[in-house]
Design an enzyme around this catalytic site. Structure first.
Site, PDB file in Angstrom:
ATOM      1  CG  HIS A  37     -75.736  -2.454 -32.921  1.00 10.26           C
ATOM      2  ND1 HIS A  37     -76.446  -3.537 -33.354  1.00 10.26           N
ATOM      3  CD2 HIS A  37     -74.824  -2.933 -32.030  1.00 10.26           C
ATOM      4  CE1 HIS A  37     -75.979  -4.627 -32.755  1.00 10.26           C
ATOM      5  NE2 HIS A  37     -74.991  -4.286 -31.956  1.00 10.26           N
ATOM      6  CE  LYS A  98     -72.324 -13.003 -43.396  1.00  7.83           C
ATOM      7  NZ  LYS A  98     -71.243 -12.400 -44.184  1.00  7.83           N
TER       8      LYS A  98
END
Lengths: 175, 279
Positions: A37, A98
């Site tokens: 990222h 999650k």
């Protein structure tokens, strides 16, 4: 409600997704975690079409010979909250991880008409069976954290946040 | 003196590491099944069923239970009638190297807090040693994932906050962690000692047998009360709600300074990977 979605994902599809809906994704999706990222945001030139793309927060175990991939469950999404925002602005439509995420992420998600999905954490063996192929396309030096292009078939997720501001997580409202 | 060659330690630790990453302990699986039966929410039931299906697949030995195969934590109790031919840390690290390569486990350890280069063999392990009477080595081995470890907290409370203060801190920690540590979790609590001692005994607490009984009646009662209250928080499997948030609470304690009440909460995810072996 159940949705069977093929990638890439359009805005029209995103608008139909409601918290708790089951989503089964088929087609190409891309893996990225913390370090990928950071680089994707800094370097500003992914080697895949980011528009309508699906990002899966996963760092798989090594594939055994004959298998496309090893164990492949989701990692905690909150670590990518800030860095996910510029990627949504560039066109990422679905993110799979999650756990719950920040207020600022949720706000940006609604503004950019993107959706956060969860897959069941800690079920990497089960989820690996839905991954048909895997290849590293960016940042090979990151190992398990490199960007992989995965081809998935009916990859099972749940809608965690929707565009109406609802959340699947029991602790969201009271926190 | 009994010589325990490093090759024996390496082989045993390697085999154990591979085994725990593919196979959940059956008594823990029984707890998961029981939790599923008692779960009041359909989505939460479905998530526990995923966890149960996952361990069935992993058991076949192709795919580890979880992609985060952890950093290795070892507690070794070495009898002082044991003679070693190599430092125990070296043997354990060699076992980790072999297990993570031969077992197709993920190498998740980086060298430096900022450079973050991978060590490529999952070493070093975190090794705690203790000298004890006897001529064998008892080793507790765990593969500890970061999802639950990252939600663990140590706090220095003031002694007068008492049991209620400790409870509040534990419940806040679990509630704030929500779905991130992959519930249903096991909660290990270290009460007392000092900063590092509380954390170490909290780690030892999550390695305890879930069926053992705390010999201290006050702590036993606190374990039971927290078990009920944590499950009443409604966090639920993976944070989606329901009455299954934890499958066990274990408390270890140690004497402390008159002015201190350290509390460490170490969280273990449902991929509960640890085993004890004796060499």
């Amino acid at each position: 409600m159940k949705h069977y979605l093929d990638t890439p994902i359009t805005e029209n599809i995103v608008e139909q997704l409601v918290v708790g809906d089951q989503v089964f994704i088929s087609g190409k999706i891309y893996t990225a975690r913390d370090q990928a990222h950071l680089r994707l945001v800094k370097e500003n030139k992914p080697d895949f079409d980011i528009n309508g793309s699906v990002i899966y927060y996963v760092g798989p175990t090594p594939a055994r010979p004959g298998n496309p991939i090893g164990s492949s469950g989701p990692t905690s999404a909150y670590r990518m909250d800030e860095l996910a925002i510029p990627l949504m602005e560039k066109g990422v439509k679905l993110m799979i991880g999650k756990g719950d995420r920040s207020e600022s992420f949720r706000k940006a998600m609604i503004e950019n008409k993107s959706i956060y999905l969860i897959a069941t954490g800690g079920t990497g063996a089960l989820l690996a069976s839905r991954i048909k192929s895997s290849k590293i396309i960016m940042y090979e030096d990151l190992g398990a954290e490199a960007v992989h292009e995965l081809v998935v078939k009916n990859f099972p997720c749940f809608v965690a946040y929707d565009l109406q501001g609802n959340s699947i997580f029991s602790t969201t409202a009271t926190r | 003196m009994r010589l325990i060659p490093s090759t024996d330690i390496i082989e045993t630790v390697k085999k154990t590491l591979i085994k725990i990453n593919y196979e959940l302990d059956q008594s823990f699986v029984t707890r998961l099944r029981r939790a599923k039966e008692q779960e009041n929410k359909a989505l939460s039931k479905a998530i526990i069923q995923d966890i149960l299906d996952n361990q069935e697949i992993a058991k076949k030995g192709e795919f580890p239970l979880c992609q985060d195969t952890g950093i290795v934590v070892v507690f070794a109790e070495i009898g002082f009638d044991v003679k070693l031919d190599n430092p125990i840390e070296d043997s354990i690290n060699q076992a980790v190297r072999l297990a993570y390569s031969e077992g197709y486990l993920r190498k998740s350890v980086v060298k430096h807090p900022f450079k973050r280069e991978n060590t490529h063999d999952n070493t070093p392990a975190i090794v705690h040693t203790k000298l004890v009477p006897g001529d064998n080595i008892k080793i507790k081995i765990a593969s500890k994932g970061a999802g639950s470890e990252n939600m663990s907290v140590v706090k220095m409370l003031t002694p007068t906050v008492g049991i209620d203060g400790v409870k509040k801190f534990v419940l806040d920690t679990i509630f704030n962690a929500g779905g991130k540590p992959c519930p249903p979790i096991i909660v290990g609590i270290g009460l007392g000692g000092n900063l590092e001692k509380s954390a170490i005994i909290a780690k030892e607490a999550i390695l305890r047998d879930l069926d053992d009984i705390n010999p201290d009646p006050i702590l036993k009662e606190l374990e039971e009360a927290l078990y009920t209250e944590i499950n009443a928080l409604g966090v639920g499997p993976m944070g989606v709600g329901g009455n299954t948030t934890c499958l066990g609470v274990k408390i270890n304690s140690y004497p402390m300074h008159i002015a201190s009440l350290p509390v460490a909460v170490n969280i273990q995810c449902h991929a509960n990977r640890h085993e004890e072996v004796t060499i």
